[in-house]
Write a protein that holds these residues in place. Sequence first.
Motif, short mmCIF file in Angstrom:
data_model
loop_
_atom_site.label_atom_id
_atom_site.label_comp_id
_atom_site.label_asym_id
_atom_site.label_seq_id
_atom_site.Cartn_x
_atom_site.Cartn_y
_atom_site.Cartn_z
N LEU A 1 60.26 -79.71 -44.28
CA LEU A 1 59.19 -80.08 -43.36
C LEU A 1 58.16 -78.95 -43.21
CD1 LEU A 1 58.21 -82.34 -41.56
CD2 LEU A 1 59.59 -81.40 -39.71
N THR A 2 58.63 -77.72 -43.05
CA THR A 2 57.70 -76.60 -42.93
C THR A 2 56.93 -76.40 -44.24
OG1 THR A 2 59.42 -75.00 -43.51
CG2 THR A 2 59.04 -75.40 -41.18
N LYS A 3 57.60 -76.62 -45.35
CA LYS A 3 56.96 -76.50 -46.66
C LYS A 3 55.83 -77.52 -46.79
CE LYS A 3 58.13 -76.60 -51.56
NZ LYS A 3 59.23 -76.78 -52.53
N THR A 4 56.07 -78.74 -46.33
CA THR A 4 55.05 -79.79 -46.40
C THR A 4 53.82 -79.42 -45.57
OG1 THR A 4 56.76 -81.47 -46.70
CG2 THR A 4 54.61 -82.23 -45.96
N TYR A 5 54.04 -79.01 -44.32
CA TYR A 5 52.92 -78.63 -43.46
C TYR A 5 52.17 -77.41 -44.02
CZ TYR A 5 54.70 -81.69 -39.74
OH TYR A 5 55.11 -82.76 -39.00
N TRP A 6 52.93 -76.43 -44.50
CA TRP A 6 52.32 -75.18 -44.99
C TRP A 6 51.46 -75.46 -46.22
CZ3 TRP A 6 51.81 -70.81 -42.51
CH2 TRP A 6 51.44 -69.67 -43.21
N ASN A 7 51.98 -76.23 -47.17
CA ASN A 7 51.22 -76.52 -48.39
C ASN A 7 50.00 -77.39 -48.10
OD1 ASN A 7 52.98 -74.99 -49.91
ND2 ASN A 7 54.24 -76.72 -50.51
N SER B 1 48.34 -77.27 -45.34
CA SER B 1 47.40 -76.33 -44.72
C SER B 1 46.62 -75.56 -45.79
CB SER B 1 48.17 -75.36 -43.83
OG SER B 1 47.38 -74.27 -43.48
N LYS B 2 47.33 -75.13 -46.83
CA LYS B 2 46.65 -74.41 -47.93
C LYS B 2 45.63 -75.30 -48.63
CE LYS B 2 50.25 -71.27 -49.56
NZ LYS B 2 51.16 -71.10 -50.68
N ARG B 3 45.99 -76.57 -48.86
CA ARG B 3 45.06 -77.50 -49.50
C ARG B 3 43.81 -77.70 -48.65
NH1 ARG B 3 49.66 -80.48 -50.62
NH2 ARG B 3 49.16 -81.97 -48.99
N HIS B 4 44.01 -77.86 -47.34
CA HIS B 4 42.86 -78.07 -46.46
C HIS B 4 41.95 -76.85 -46.43
CE1 HIS B 4 44.08 -81.82 -44.02
NE2 HIS B 4 44.58 -81.88 -45.23
N SER C 1 45.49 -75.90 -37.64
CA SER C 1 46.42 -76.75 -36.89
C SER C 1 47.71 -76.97 -37.68
CB SER C 1 45.75 -78.08 -36.57
OG SER C 1 46.65 -78.96 -35.97
N LEU C 2 47.59 -77.19 -38.97
CA LEU C 2 48.78 -77.39 -39.80
C LEU C 2 49.61 -76.12 -39.93
CD1 LEU C 2 47.23 -79.70 -42.51
CD2 LEU C 2 49.09 -80.30 -40.97
N LYS C 3 48.94 -74.97 -39.99
CA LYS C 3 49.68 -73.69 -40.01
C LYS C 3 50.49 -73.53 -38.74
CE LYS C 3 47.12 -70.68 -43.04
NZ LYS C 3 46.39 -69.45 -43.21
N LYS C 4 49.83 -73.80 -37.62
CA LYS C 4 50.51 -73.68 -36.33
C LYS C 4 51.69 -74.64 -36.26
CE LYS C 4 47.73 -73.60 -32.87
NZ LYS C 4 46.83 -74.01 -31.77
N LYS C 5 51.49 -75.86 -36.71
CA LYS C 5 52.55 -76.87 -36.70
C LYS C 5 53.72 -76.44 -37.57
CE LYS C 5 52.46 -81.85 -36.59
NZ LYS C 5 51.70 -83.03 -36.96
N SER C 6 53.42 -75.85 -38.72
CA SER C 6 54.46 -75.39 -39.63
C SER C 6 55.29 -74.27 -39.00
CB SER C 6 53.82 -74.90 -40.93
OG SER C 6 54.79 -74.40 -41.80
#
Length: 168
Positions: A65-71, A73-76, A133-138
């Motif tokens: 789950l953290t990997k999904t959010y983190w990646n 975030s990088k794409r965005h 926001s995605l980084k924070k969520k991760s």
Amino acid sequence: LHYPLRRQRQMCIRDRFIFFIAISFSNSYAQELTMFHNFFGYQYYQDDIDISKTEVNSLMQQHDLTKTYWNKSKRHKTYAYIAVGTQLTTAYLAVRSINKNRFGSPRSGAKSLLAASLSSGVVAIGFLFSSASLKKKSILCYNKLQSQEDFLYNIGQTKNGLGLVFSF
């Protein structure tokens, strides 16, 4: 007559002491990740220790789950940089088009280039906010998963003095 009993009590006290010492040295606890925004980007800390972006990246790859959010975030963030590049290019072309036509009104192409530049800037800002926001969520997800995995214990002060402190 009392010698074996005294010896047994001394061994029991010694064994308890060794047990508490072993627990205190094998102190297991979850290390919380925090992220602070500064002028040049983000600063990451694990508890109170400054860690690098590479270390954070490897920590985020540990859970799906953290990997999904983190990646994501990088794409965005990549999309935001592309939008900024588009904004700067269209702004340059619009200014150049306006300067070519000094006498008279700007060409209609310059107006559409300025509109494209403005909309690219809005898209870039949207993707940057989404990335943050995605980084924070991760990171919040990582901290939650870490606290669920680890059982916290150590020797510390209790209501009745010194003792074994457990955290769940």
